[in-house]
Design an enzyme around this catalytic site. Structure first.
Site, mmCIF file in Angstrom:
data_model
loop_
_atom_site.group_PDB
_atom_site.id
_atom_site.type_symbol
_atom_site.label_atom_id
_atom_site.label_comp_id
_atom_site.label_asym_id
_atom_site.label_seq_id
_atom_site.Cartn_x
_atom_site.Cartn_y
_atom_site.Cartn_z
ATOM 1 N N ILE A 244 0.828 -1.200 0.000
ATOM 2 C CA ILE A 244 0.000 0.000 0.000
ATOM 3 C C ILE A 244 0.867 1.257 0.000
ATOM 4 C CG2 ILE A 244 -1.645 1.330 1.382
ATOM 5 C CD1 ILE A 244 -2.903 -1.328 2.243
ATOM 6 N N LEU A 322 -5.428 -12.576 22.962
ATOM 7 C CA LEU A 322 -4.974 -11.744 24.078
ATOM 8 C C LEU A 322 -4.291 -12.550 25.184
ATOM 9 C CD1 LEU A 322 -4.851 -8.932 25.294
ATOM 10 C CD2 LEU A 322 -7.154 -9.293 26.215
ATOM 11 N N TYR A 378 -3.493 -4.783 17.410
ATOM 12 C CA TYR A 378 -3.622 -4.081 16.124
ATOM 13 C C TYR A 378 -4.901 -3.248 16.081
ATOM 14 C CZ TYR A 378 -3.679 -3.445 11.023
ATOM 15 O OH TYR A 378 -3.694 -2.917 9.750
#
Length: 471
Positions: A244, A322, A378
């Site tokens: 990107i 997590l 994230y």
């Protein structure tokens, strides 16, 4: 990465098989690939609710295209003799539109809607013609920013446009059609040109079901070259060595900017290749280094005398659920994806490096909006980007703006590493039934970076084909 199913389903044999099995057949999206191409071609149908305040600007913008304009009910439009743009609009009766006729775009001014009863005007315009929108067509509504409405009834009717347009986008997405709403605060209707051009053009191929808000701002004093709107601008793109970031650098350079490509020293060879291909410069630097913000500030002040555009694209993933996530995974993600952007911007402001009317564009993610399994770090970082953009936009002065893009499933090296079944689900779980391309994100960033986007500030634009997850 190549989408094999997309290719097969668009081949003569594959099309027959897909049709027989009643499987989704994603169309080949029309993207901007012709230099100096008009932003809109074909037949366009335009109308307005009574009392529309944006129709003059709409007609002026459409008149600058090569499209042929038609109106279902000219009584709601500015009389031809009174229009400053002198745009030619031909009258057309709904019962005269046969089933085979195809419109490239439907554009409706809904700024005159002040009550929920007035919403019937939206139905009356779109109902008889929505099936006449052609392949890769565009549907755009101009409304009034709900938060700036004078009454709760008006706010309700204007917010209703968002739900309407998102449903339309899902109903028509199988044809590659996109649908959006542009909200203008009262008195800022003259600022809709940049988002209207973007949403009507092939540059927004993978943007659908979105709402953009514009507010009052000074218009550029000189005429803008829409084919090279960034002429004379200096831009910084972080994470520019591939994917990107590379597409962003090339797109900004295509639009006239001198681009400085930044990435970590380990990517120097690829970084130099990108910069050489666009006539730009390189800055091999780890943005997490303590002195990085000052190095960047000094570089632009000494070499260019300032900076016009900064695109915070650099980012990484370190996925773990997590309970299994080590603390350095969390620390690294927050530092690179979020904190570094704050530090760099703070230094650029403190050292007065930003030029007047500068543009800041941050890359968030659909994960920051919807969350994702194994990506609490994230998602937190990318949601933090959104909060940062929304807050900072209210503090900026000197014509500086800040906006964010939130990519969905984009075909890159990172998504190519996703397991096959998850990757296929990611590609198909949007209204266009396919993944996007890096240039789709780059085009959205170029739109935010344009001098014409002065009234566009504090927005988060999803580039996700209207992903079925998230807001």
């Amino acid at each position: 990465m190549s989408d094999l199913y997309h290719k097969v389903s668009n081949s003569p044999v594959g099309r027959s098989v897909v049709s027989a099995l009643n499987l989704p057949a994603p169309v080949v999206l029309e993207r901007h690939n012709r230099p100096n191409a008009p932003f809109l071609e074909g037949e366009v149908l335009v109308s307005a609710a009574p009392g529309g305040k944006a129709i003059e600007t709409i007609c002026s913008v459409l008149g600058a295209s090569t499209a042929s304009l038609f109106a279902l009910d000219q009584k709601t439009l500015v009389p031809a003799g009174e229009m400053k743009s002198k745009t030619k609009i031909s009258p057309l009766k709904a019962d005269a539109i046969d089933a085979k006729r195809r419109f490239k775009a439907l554009v409706f001014d809904a700024t005159g809607i002040t009550t929920t009863e007035d919403l019937k005007a939206v139905y009356e315009f779109f109902h008889p013609v929505i099936r006449n929108v052609g392949k890769c067509g565009r549907v755009v509504i101009i409304g009034t920013e709900p938060s700036a409405c004078a009454t709760p009834a008006m706010a309700a009717s204007q917010k209703a446009l968002e739900g309407f347009i998102r449903s339309v986008a899902k109903e028509t997405g199988k044809k590659g059609v996109t649908a959006q709403v542009i909200y203008a605060t009262p008195g800022s209707e003259n600022q809709i040109e940049s988002p209207l051009r973007f949403f009507l053009s092939p540059r927004s191929a993978y943007v659908s079901g979105q709402a953009i808000s514009v507010s009052k701002a000074a218009k550029p004093k000189s005429a803008l070259d829409w084919n090279a709107p960034l002429n004379g601008k200096v831009a910084l793109v972080t994470g520019a060595s591939r994917g990107i970031g590379e597409a962003i650098a090339k797109t900004l350079a295509r639009d006239g900017a001198h681009v400085v490509c930044l990435d970590v020293p380990q990517a120097k060879e690829a970084l130099e290749s990108v910069a050489t291909s666009i006539g730009g410069n390189t800055l091999a630097l780890d943005i997490t280094e303590p002195n990085a913000p000052e190095v960047i500030s000094s570089y632009f002040k000494e070499k260019f005398g300032g900076l016009d555009i900064v695109v915070h694209n650099a980012g990484i993933t370190r996925d773990k659920t997590l309970g299994r996530m080590p603390d350095h995974f969390w620390d690294l993600l927050i530092d690179i994806n979020l904190s570094s952007e704050e530090r760099i911007n703070d230094a650029l402001f403190a050292n007065e490096v930003f030029n007047k009317n500068a543009r800041i564009v941050c890359v968030s993610s659909i994960s920051g909006i919807a969350g994702n399994v194994g990506q609490s770090n994230y998602a937190a970082s990318k949601s933090g980007v959104i909060g940062y953009v929304e807050s900072l936009s209210k503090q900026l002065k000197g014509g500086i703006t800040i906006n964010a893009v939130a990519p969905g499933f984009i075909e890159t090296q990172m998504t190519a590493a996703i397991p096959f079944m998850i990757r296929e689900a990611g590609r198909r779980m949007n209204s266009l039934n396919q993944g996007g391309q890096p240039e789709d994100v780059a085009e959205a960033i170029a739109f935010f970076s344009s001098p014409a986007s002065q009234g566009v500030n504090g927005n988060v634009l999803r580039v996700c084909g209207q992903s079925l997850i998230g807001k």
